[in-house]
Design an enzyme around this catalytic site. Sequence first.
Site, PDB file in Angstrom:
ATOM      1  N   TRP B 102       0.822  -1.214   0.000  1.00  0.00           N
ATOM      2  CA  TRP B 102       0.000   0.000   0.000  1.00  0.00           C
ATOM      3  C   TRP B 102       0.848   1.252   0.000  1.00  0.00           C
ATOM      4  CZ3 TRP B 102      -4.548  -0.648  -1.820  1.00  0.00           C
ATOM      5  CH2 TRP B 102      -5.152  -1.908  -1.690  1.00  0.00           C
ATOM      6  N   ASP B 173      -1.929   6.599   6.408  1.00  0.00           N
ATOM      7  CA  ASP B 173      -2.953   5.675   5.914  1.00  0.00           C
ATOM      8  C   ASP B 173      -3.178   4.653   7.022  1.00  0.00           C
ATOM      9  OD1 ASP B 173      -4.485   3.710   4.785  1.00  0.00           O
ATOM     10  OD2 ASP B 173      -3.204   3.379   3.048  1.00  0.00           O
ATOM     11  N   LYS B 197     -12.512  -2.255   6.978  1.00  0.00           N
ATOM     12  CA  LYS B 197     -11.813  -3.146   7.903  1.00  0.00           C
ATOM     13  C   LYS B 197     -12.379  -2.978   9.318  1.00  0.00           C
ATOM     14  CE  LYS B 197      -8.398  -2.728   4.524  1.00  0.00           C
ATOM     15  NZ  LYS B 197      -8.624  -3.890   3.686  1.00  0.00           N
TER      16      LYS B 197
END
Lengths: 362, 362
Positions: B102, B173, B197
């Site tokens: 990511w 993030d 999530k």
Amino acid sequence: MSKVYNFSAGPAVLPHEVLLEAQGEMLDWHGSGMSVMEMSHRGKEFMEIIHQAEQDLRSLMNIPSNYRVLFLQGGASMQFSMVPLNLLGDRASVDVVNTGHWSKLAIKEARRYAGVNVVASSEDRNFTYVPASETWQRDPQAAYLHFTSNETIGGVQFSTFPEPEGEIPLVCDMSSDFLSREIDVSRFGLIYAGAQKNIGPSGLTLVIVREDLLDRAQPQIPTMMSYRVHADADSMYNTPATYPIYIAGLVFKWLKAQGGVRAMEARNEEKAGLLYHAIEQSGGFYHCPVEVAFRSRMNVVFRLRDESLEEAFVAGARAAGLVQLKGHRAVGGMRASIYNAMPLEGVKALVSYMLEFARQHG
Amino acid sequence: MSKVYNFSAGPAVLPHEVLLEAQGEMLDWHGSGMSVMEMSHRGKEFMEIIHQAEQDLRSLMNIPSNYRVLFLQGGASMQFSMVPLNLLGDRASVDVVNTGHWSKLAIKEARRYAGVNVVASSEDRNFTYVPASETWQRDPQAAYLHFTSNETIGGVQFSTFPEPEGEIPLVCDMSSDFLSREIDVSRFGLIYAGAQKNIGPSGLTLVIVREDLLDRAQPQIPTMMSYRVHADADSMYNTPATYPIYIAGLVFKWLKAQGGVRAMEARNEEKAGLLYHAIEQSGGFYHCPVEVAFRSRMNVVFRLRDESLEEAFVAGARAAGLVQLKGHRAVGGMRASIYNAMPLEGVKALVSYMLEFARQHG
């Protein structure tokens, strides 16, 4: 309060059968042991859901095979940027028809990236009509022609669609009349629609785009704004809005069971006809500012002759279980949004209330 | 199959109580006669929902009053564009820590708009650790420093956070460990997290941003990408993803009832501890490639010594009601995602299965 008729312009009423089905399988979708909200978007269960949704939509709208269906996020507002950033190509400007609030927002955003040629505007008469296409000042070099098939706030709807000219693609914001009437997709280059009127919950945007238009994007376009990126990844470049897609799929299945778009169109004509008839027959107690030929079958906009009665009208309606009838704050008055999922009984109940209210206050 | 433990990395398991509550009020939210999906986002019912959600989140995370909470769409992928487009300001480049999949996507997208200085990377050892912050090559002129607090695919998590340097804001993030442990929001300039999530359904992205950072956007930024636009409109510039926001609000309420973030952190430590212990005690039958200090408490990544047994491991787990254990296709192996909503019993069931599988095949 246990049952209301909800005339909201969006997010809006959903079919009762769809909500019941979603409720029933909230904790366990088809024996998977999972809620749809809990499923990996790349797992076989959700892949089945999104494929079926796309297949049903293709069948409902008869979408040709050279068109891609994209399940995106961000609503029509995001499309106001994505359309010019993807379709301007090597042209300098785009053509746009201005028929009201949403057209104006599309124009304003397109001006950030391109020259915008307003080919026609109905602002001269307060957006109460659609200018005849013969009068449009079209540019033969335009990258595309953009129009808003139904203005949700003004209650103005295109009754016929413009002819494509040469190779210039038609681009249509169909957010508030998508799936409400039969259209010929092959006449369009691109159609987009926020889901929260005729498709499903907010947070989902559908784009139907002809494949040959996927490669005209500006080089500096953000990756998440590229139609090509989403098309190549089958709407799975990143995690899509899975639950809204699932609900949209249930709505598509419901539409098929109702007889498809043709049957919905007939029902929508009947529902809108009842309301406009009641307005016309009220002896001026109610009136609709929109010219007859362009009155929306989705958003029925009307005023009371005596505006001081508006508050009482809304309060009485609410007491009768008829909610969200206030017009958009930008224009005032009343608005009854009667999308596909609004049952005929809801419209009949509203008409009865309007007659009774006029009788009492007329 | 009626009950499974779902170890999906996202969209992921939601609290059972939340799904039950959503199911119960699917057709009628609090006597409104409407599903939350059907409510106007500007109506008093939905305004109550979003305000309560924000208030509960502020209380859970102790968010200072000079930070705005934005309810956006597009996931972390959209933030990979929005962060540089909003925060680059008049600087030439940004600092980024590269700890895996990511991070790399964030770097790739930021390069479209800015110079990117990778201050440190753990790619030399296949992203199995977090480089010590004393070794980072930071640029005192950077617009901000970006890092990924938990790499969902690699299973690598920052155990401590970097110190802010001068006026350079920290941008994080936090998609896959948001709300899983106590953090000091005031140390960050901006935190973002895709919902799917620890927050709720996909299609919703949370951004927590310090107010003084709202006015650094590039002039050509698409309107829908501007934090300032969304902040000024209280996340109502256009129709937000109303149903995902509602579910997120139920999750926040559930978290409070569980004792808040501190209690969740203790539970998450216990759950991860059980799994890593089982891996360590397996005599090499299982192993975790990540260095001990940086093992994620959210995504427990492990391999089998004999990779040819992986298929049997996954099939047997599925038969035992333990699903979505396959690692990301980019790295292979196994991954058990054990977010807040994964009950301790689910982790215990997985540990039992792992012990039994190792006994049978060891």
